[in-house]
Design an enzyme around this catalytic site. Structure first.
Site, PDB file in Angstrom:
ATOM      1  N   GLU A 282      -0.589  -0.823  -2.255  1.00 28.29           N
ATOM      2  CA  GLU A 282      -1.514  -0.077  -1.155  1.00 28.29           C
ATOM      3  C   GLU A 282      -0.826   0.603  -0.028  1.00 28.29           C
ATOM      4  O   GLU A 282      -1.627   0.463   0.562  1.00 28.29           O
ATOM      5  CB  GLU A 282      -2.885  -1.059  -1.252  1.00 28.29           C
ATOM      6  CG  GLU A 282      -2.398  -2.271  -0.031  1.00 28.29           C
ATOM      7  CD  GLU A 282      -1.857  -3.699  -0.565  1.00 28.29           C
ATOM      8  OE1 GLU A 282      -1.021  -2.951  -1.982  1.00 28.29           O
ATOM      9  OE2 GLU A 282      -2.197  -4.311   0.138  1.00 28.29           O
ATOM     10  N   HIS A 306      -7.752  -0.574  -7.767  1.00 26.46           N
ATOM     11  CA  HIS A 306      -7.629  -1.725  -6.905  1.00 26.46           C
ATOM     12  C   HIS A 306      -6.457  -1.060  -5.580  1.00 26.46           C
ATOM     13  O   HIS A 306      -7.488  -1.663  -4.623  1.00 26.46           O
ATOM     14  CB  HIS A 306      -7.242  -2.697  -7.812  1.00 26.46           C
ATOM     15  CG  HIS A 306      -6.321  -3.486  -7.228  1.00 26.46           C
ATOM     16  ND1 HIS A 306      -7.022  -4.894  -6.889  1.00 26.46           N
ATOM     17  CD2 HIS A 306      -5.462  -3.479  -6.240  1.00 26.46           C
ATOM     18  CE1 HIS A 306      -6.157  -5.724  -6.550  1.00 26.46           C
ATOM     19  NE2 HIS A 306      -5.157  -4.941  -5.556  1.00 26.46           N
ATOM     20  N   GLU A 307      -5.847  -0.071  -5.349  1.00 27.67           N
ATOM     21  CA  GLU A 307      -5.161   0.198  -4.264  1.00 27.67           C
ATOM     22  C   GLU A 307      -6.099   1.155  -3.349  1.00 27.67           C
ATOM     23  O   GLU A 307      -5.952   0.807  -2.820  1.00 27.67           O
ATOM     24  CB  GLU A 307      -3.613   1.026  -5.325  1.00 27.67           C
ATOM     25  CG  GLU A 307      -2.828   0.048  -5.826  1.00 27.67           C
ATOM     26  CD  GLU A 307      -2.787  -1.239  -5.500  1.00 27.67           C
ATOM     27  OE1 GLU A 307      -2.912  -1.887  -4.803  1.00 27.67           O
ATOM     28  OE2 GLU A 307      -3.070  -2.382  -6.564  1.00 27.67           O
ATOM     29  N   HIS A 310      -7.603  -1.815  -1.700  1.00 28.84           N
ATOM     30  CA  HIS A 310      -7.450  -1.822  -0.488  1.00 28.84           C
ATOM     31  C   HIS A 310      -7.482  -0.749   0.745  1.00 28.84           C
ATOM     32  O   HIS A 310      -7.130  -1.470   2.022  1.00 28.84           O
ATOM     33  CB  HIS A 310      -5.989  -1.934  -0.672  1.00 28.84           C
ATOM     34  CG  HIS A 310      -5.403  -3.398  -1.571  1.00 28.84           C
ATOM     35  ND1 HIS A 310      -5.686  -4.518  -0.653  1.00 28.84           N
ATOM     36  CD2 HIS A 310      -4.643  -3.138  -2.452  1.00 28.84           C
ATOM     37  CE1 HIS A 310      -4.987  -5.422  -1.977  1.00 28.84           C
ATOM     38  NE2 HIS A 310      -5.167  -4.636  -2.761  1.00 28.84           N
ATOM     39  N   GLU A 329      -6.735  -9.661  -1.449  1.00 30.02           N
ATOM     40  CA  GLU A 329      -6.854  -9.600  -2.677  1.00 30.02           C
ATOM     41  C   GLU A 329      -8.158  -9.668  -3.286  1.00 30.02           C
ATOM     42  O   GLU A 329      -8.480  -9.380  -4.271  1.00 30.02           O
ATOM     43  CB  GLU A 329      -5.419 -10.170  -3.587  1.00 30.02           C
ATOM     44  CG  GLU A 329      -4.017  -9.999  -2.766  1.00 30.02           C
ATOM     45  CD  GLU A 329      -4.031  -8.435  -2.927  1.00 30.02           C
ATOM     46  OE1 GLU A 329      -4.971  -7.593  -3.799  1.00 30.02           O
ATOM     47  OE2 GLU A 329      -2.857  -7.073  -2.787  1.00 30.02           O
ATOM     48  N   ASP A 386       6.847 -14.860  -2.567  1.00 26.27           N
ATOM     49  CA  ASP A 386       7.108 -14.159  -3.877  1.00 26.27           C
ATOM     50  C   ASP A 386       6.710 -15.605  -4.969  1.00 26.27           C
ATOM     51  O   ASP A 386       6.546 -14.886  -6.046  1.00 26.27           O
ATOM     52  CB  ASP A 386       8.543 -13.208  -3.858  1.00 26.27           C
ATOM     53  CG  ASP A 386       8.279 -11.665  -3.416  1.00 26.27           C
ATOM     54  OD1 ASP A 386       7.335 -11.400  -2.867  1.00 26.27           O
ATOM     55  OD2 ASP A 386       9.246 -11.469  -2.414  1.00 26.27           O
ATOM     56  N   TYR A 394      -7.174 -13.668  -6.430  1.00 26.69           N
ATOM     57  CA  TYR A 394      -7.090 -12.280  -6.719  1.00 26.69           C
ATOM     58  C   TYR A 394      -8.191 -12.769  -6.981  1.00 26.69           C
ATOM     59  O   TYR A 394      -9.849 -12.564  -6.654  1.00 26.69           O
ATOM     60  CB  TYR A 394      -6.305 -11.539  -7.092  1.00 26.69           C
ATOM     61  CG  TYR A 394      -5.516 -11.176  -7.270  1.00 26.69           C
ATOM     62  CD1 TYR A 394      -3.971 -11.581  -7.472  1.00 26.69           C
ATOM     63  CD2 TYR A 394      -5.971  -9.409  -7.320  1.00 26.69           C
ATOM     64  CE1 TYR A 394      -3.260 -11.034  -6.679  1.00 26.69           C
ATOM     65  CE2 TYR A 394      -4.059  -8.936  -7.367  1.00 26.69           C
ATOM     66  CZ  TYR A 394      -2.968  -9.836  -7.006  1.00 26.69           C
ATOM     67  OH  TYR A 394      -1.641  -8.879  -6.455  1.00 26.69           O
TER      68      TYR A 394
HETATM   69  N1  BES Z   1      -0.749  -6.245  -2.643  1.00 31.22           N
HETATM   70  C1  BES Z   1      -0.712  -5.625  -4.099  1.00 31.22           C
HETATM   71  C2  BES Z   1       0.853  -6.322  -4.557  1.00 31.22           C
HETATM   72  C3  BES Z   1       1.642  -6.766  -4.064  1.00 31.22           C
HETATM   73  C4  BES Z   1       0.749  -8.243  -3.584  1.00 31.22           C
HETATM   74  C5  BES Z   1       3.219  -6.715  -3.600  1.00 31.22           C
HETATM   75  C6  BES Z   1       2.378  -9.605  -3.257  1.00 31.22           C
HETATM   76  C7  BES Z   1       3.677  -7.497  -2.751  1.00 31.22           C
HETATM   77  C8  BES Z   1       3.245  -8.686  -2.710  1.00 31.22           C
HETATM   78  C9  BES Z   1      -1.465  -5.041  -5.088  1.00 31.22           C
HETATM   79  O1  BES Z   1      -2.119  -3.971  -4.026  1.00 31.22           O
HETATM   80  C10 BES Z   1      -1.761  -5.258  -6.654  1.00 31.22           C
HETATM   81  O2  BES Z   1      -2.761  -6.567  -6.299  1.00 31.22           O
HETATM   82  N2  BES Z   1      -1.370  -5.018  -7.589  1.00 31.22           N
HETATM   83  C11 BES Z   1      -2.030  -5.242  -8.788  1.00 31.22           C
HETATM   84  C12 BES Z   1      -2.667  -3.834  -9.561  1.00 31.22           C
HETATM   85  C13 BES Z   1      -4.222  -4.879 -10.082  1.00 31.22           C
HETATM   86  C14 BES Z   1      -4.449  -5.971  -9.559  1.00 31.22           C
HETATM   87  C15 BES Z   1      -4.819  -3.704 -10.755  1.00 31.22           C
HETATM   88  C16 BES Z   1      -0.392  -5.709  -9.823  1.00 31.22           C
HETATM   89  O3  BES Z   1       0.287  -5.017  -9.363  1.00 31.22           O
HETATM   90  O4  BES Z   1      -0.661  -5.586 -10.963  1.00 31.22           O
HETATM   91 ZN    ZN Z   2      -4.449  -5.453  -4.321  1.00 30.58          ZN
END
Ligand code: BES
Ligand code: ZN
Length: 612
Positions: A282, A306-307, A310, A329, A386, A394
């Protein structure tokens, strides 16, 4: 003296940075950036100041107000999670100019050689800073408690262009006067023939994890009044992306209606190379996306929803530390589904809730020996975010908010959400601030919803629930019947798209008879699906059922995409198999490793090391 965030060296007694001025000289021949960062603190400080860094070489630290050197030291100990604190001794000053060089192994950056790009002619580099990788690009107080404005000058080869999650000011020739280089490198390099400078400014204050850029042969198409889609300059990719994201403006309008004004002016999209480790990130004003969302059937809209969500939950209101990640999330997953419901209807929203529910149930199994990470409010002291990334923040976060919505009704909940966003925008908050606000604005809520169990308890609370929808129930019961050997008929699947198949496959047992797997694929060609969600869910079943005829497809998939949502389950399924599968996983990883982003390399390494 106490740290304010388990993932940062920032101390509670130190003033926070409010502005950063960055100069970057990109050297593609060494995969490094010669840089400078001018930090401005919210107030002058006397004594030591601790700044986060990871794999940076610091060349000088200067007080720019009088051009004197400041005493500094880079800790010789490297914390495996937090990196190395840079300590600078200040005497009543609020400005620090640091010159430094990044490392080719910077954890935020992926450097692609020309052969690794679509056009194969020019190099490409991009960032992924969440959660704690900004410090590997520039020294900063890398905690979301801090919010900074910034400007940035990117000095790059003239064949390339740069984009950032910030306002583009201009593309121009390097200047020989006025200290244009900001001391990032020698004037002769900065102003060398064939170099250009791309200037950006970010006027809205952001947490450091939202810092982002990409440099490469980048083109764009306009898809809406405040949206362009950017990607590697390949007409077919740009056309497909423009088509996929044509509905973006409609979603922004829905978001504004539900959550208040869109405060970031632009909502551009950047489609990255296939190695991008997430579905989407995002980054403000310019969301970063995996190319796997372009499926030709407009379903990439869910990731964009989703993004986009955010923009309100996460970017306007930010979690103070990763312990409160569910505030980012969980709220965003709730908001995403409200946008999806408005533009695609209740059935699709229910499918998404159902896919999420299964994901949440599966995480309980994954964390059965470490229930801490089934909580909404976590303690991540000594933990790499990570490594514990999961569906819990979520989906349990979504469930919690959905539970409150059911209690007070949608109209009251919508009003509450708008008020919450208006009250805390451009602030970083923690779970307790949210709970206080909830109790103050929804009096008596604690009598109806067990807030403590939801926030501090492990597992799935008994008042969580699956979606109520005919299609959802039908698909789940068809999946259960598969165990008895019944395959869905052509008629039953006639209206299924990717998400229906994904839900079906996710609800099958982890392993079945190999002959059942091949029969299913012969009929419905799932291993050949252009939708990676479907393909990967099928391949997981194939590995779990030890159906080795699909291992060549598994290998091909692991070598063509770097999205961790696909790497994690495939490598995990392999290492949980027999010796043969483990050796196979190791070989594929050793061959694919170089093509993955450093964050994905680390995550796959930790999966392999746990089982081998
Ligand atoms: N912010 C996250 C991605 C993220 C989380 C990067 C933690 C680094 C550390 C992003 O908004 C996300 O949740 N992406 C999901 C999208 C999905 C839920 C629609 C993904 O990457 O799968
Ligand atoms: Zn997210």
């Amino acid at each position: 003296m106490a740290p304010i965030d388990p993932h940062s060296f920032t101390d509670s007694t130190h003033p926070l940075t409010t502005h950063v001025s960055l100069s970057f000289y990109f050297d593609f021949s060494t995969s490094t950036i010669a840089s400078s960062a001018l930090l401005t603190l919210c107030q002058p400080h006397t004594g030591d100041l601790l700044i986060d860094t990871r794999s940076l070489t610091i060349t000088s630290v200067i007080d720019p107000t009088n051009n004197t050197q400041l005493p500094f030291s880079l800790s010789p100990q490297v914390d495996p999670i937090k990196g190395q604190p840079l300590t600078v001794a200040l005497t009543n000053s609020s400005k620090i100019l640091i010159t430094f060089v990044t490392s080719p192994s910077s954890s935020a950056l992926q450097w692609l050689t020309p052969p690794q790009t679509f056009n194969k002619k020019l190099p490409f580099v991009y960032t992924q800073c969440q959660s704690i990788h900004a410090r590997s690009i520039f020294p900063c107080q890398d905690t979301p408690t801090s919010r900074v404005r910034y400007n940035a000058k990117l000095n790059i080869p003239h064949q390339l262009s740069a984009v950032m999650s910030a306002r583009h000011v201009e593309r121009r020739a390097p200047l020989t006067t006025g200290g244009d280089s900001g001391l990032a490198c020698d004037e002769s390099l900065w102003c060398a023939e064939g170099r250009v400078v791309e200037e950006f400014v970010m006027e809205q204050p952001i947490p450091p994890y939202l810092f982002a850029f990409a440099v490469g042969e980048i083109g764009c198409r306009e898809v809406g009044p405040r949206t362009k889609v950017f990607a590697e300059s390949v007409p077919s990719v740009l056309d497909a992306a423009a088509k996929e994201f044509a509905g973006t403006e409609d979603m922004i309008r829905v978001g504004e209606k539900l959550f208040g004004d869109y405060d970031w002016e632009r909502f551009d999209l950047l489609v990255l190379p296939p190695s991008f480790p997430y579905g989407g990130m995002e980054n403000p004003r310019m969301v970063f996306l995996t190319p796997t969302v372009i499926k030709g059937d407009a379903s990439g809209a869910q990731v964009v929803a989703h993004e986009l969500a955010h923009s309100w939950t996460g970017n306007l209101i930010t979690n103070k530390t990763n312990d409160h990640f569910w505030l980012n999330e969980g709220f965003t997953t709730y908001a995403e589904r409200r946008i999806v419901e408005a533009v695609q209807g209740e059935d699709i929203a229910a499918l998404n809730i159902g896919i999420g529910w299964k994901g949440l149930v599966d995480e309980m199994e994954r964390f059965k020996d470490n229930m801490e990470f089934t909580k909404l409010l976590t303690n991540q002291e000594g933990v790499d975010p990570d490594d514990v990334y999961s569906q819990v923040p979520y989906e349990k976060g979504f469930q919690f908010l959905w539970r409150i919505e059911r209690q007070i009704g949608r109209a009251a909940f919508d009003e509450f959400l708008k008020k919450y966003i208006a009250a805390f925008k451009f602030q970083s908050i923690d779970t307790h601030m949210f709970l206080d606000f909830l109790r103050a604005n929804v009096p008596g809520i604690e009598n109806d919803v067990d807030l403590k169990t939801w926030i501090e308890g492990t597992g799935i609370p008994s008042d969580a629930m699956e979606p109520v929808s005919n299609i959802y129930s039908k698909i789940v019961s068809l999946a259960h019947e598969f165990k008895q050997g019944r395959m869905p008929s052509e008629e039953e699947v006639a209206s299924w798209h990717g998400q229906e198949w994904e839900l079906y496959l996710e609800n099958l047992p982890k392993s079945v008879e190999a002959s059942q797997v091949t029969a299913l694929d012969r009929r419905y060609r799932l291993s050949e699906s252009g939708d990676y969600e479907v393909k990967v869910a099928f391949l997981q079943l194939a590995i779990g059922s030890r159906c080795s005829e699909y291992y060549n497809v598994v290998e091909k998939t692991l070598k063509e995409v770097g999205r961790m949502k696909y790497l994690r389950p495939l490598y995990t399924a392999l290492v949980q198999g027999k010796e043969e599968e483990k050796i196979f996983a190791q070989r594929v990883f050793s061959e694919a490793r170089e093509t993955y982003h450093p964050i994905a390399q680390g995550v796959v390494e930790s999966i392999l090391s746990k089982h081998l």
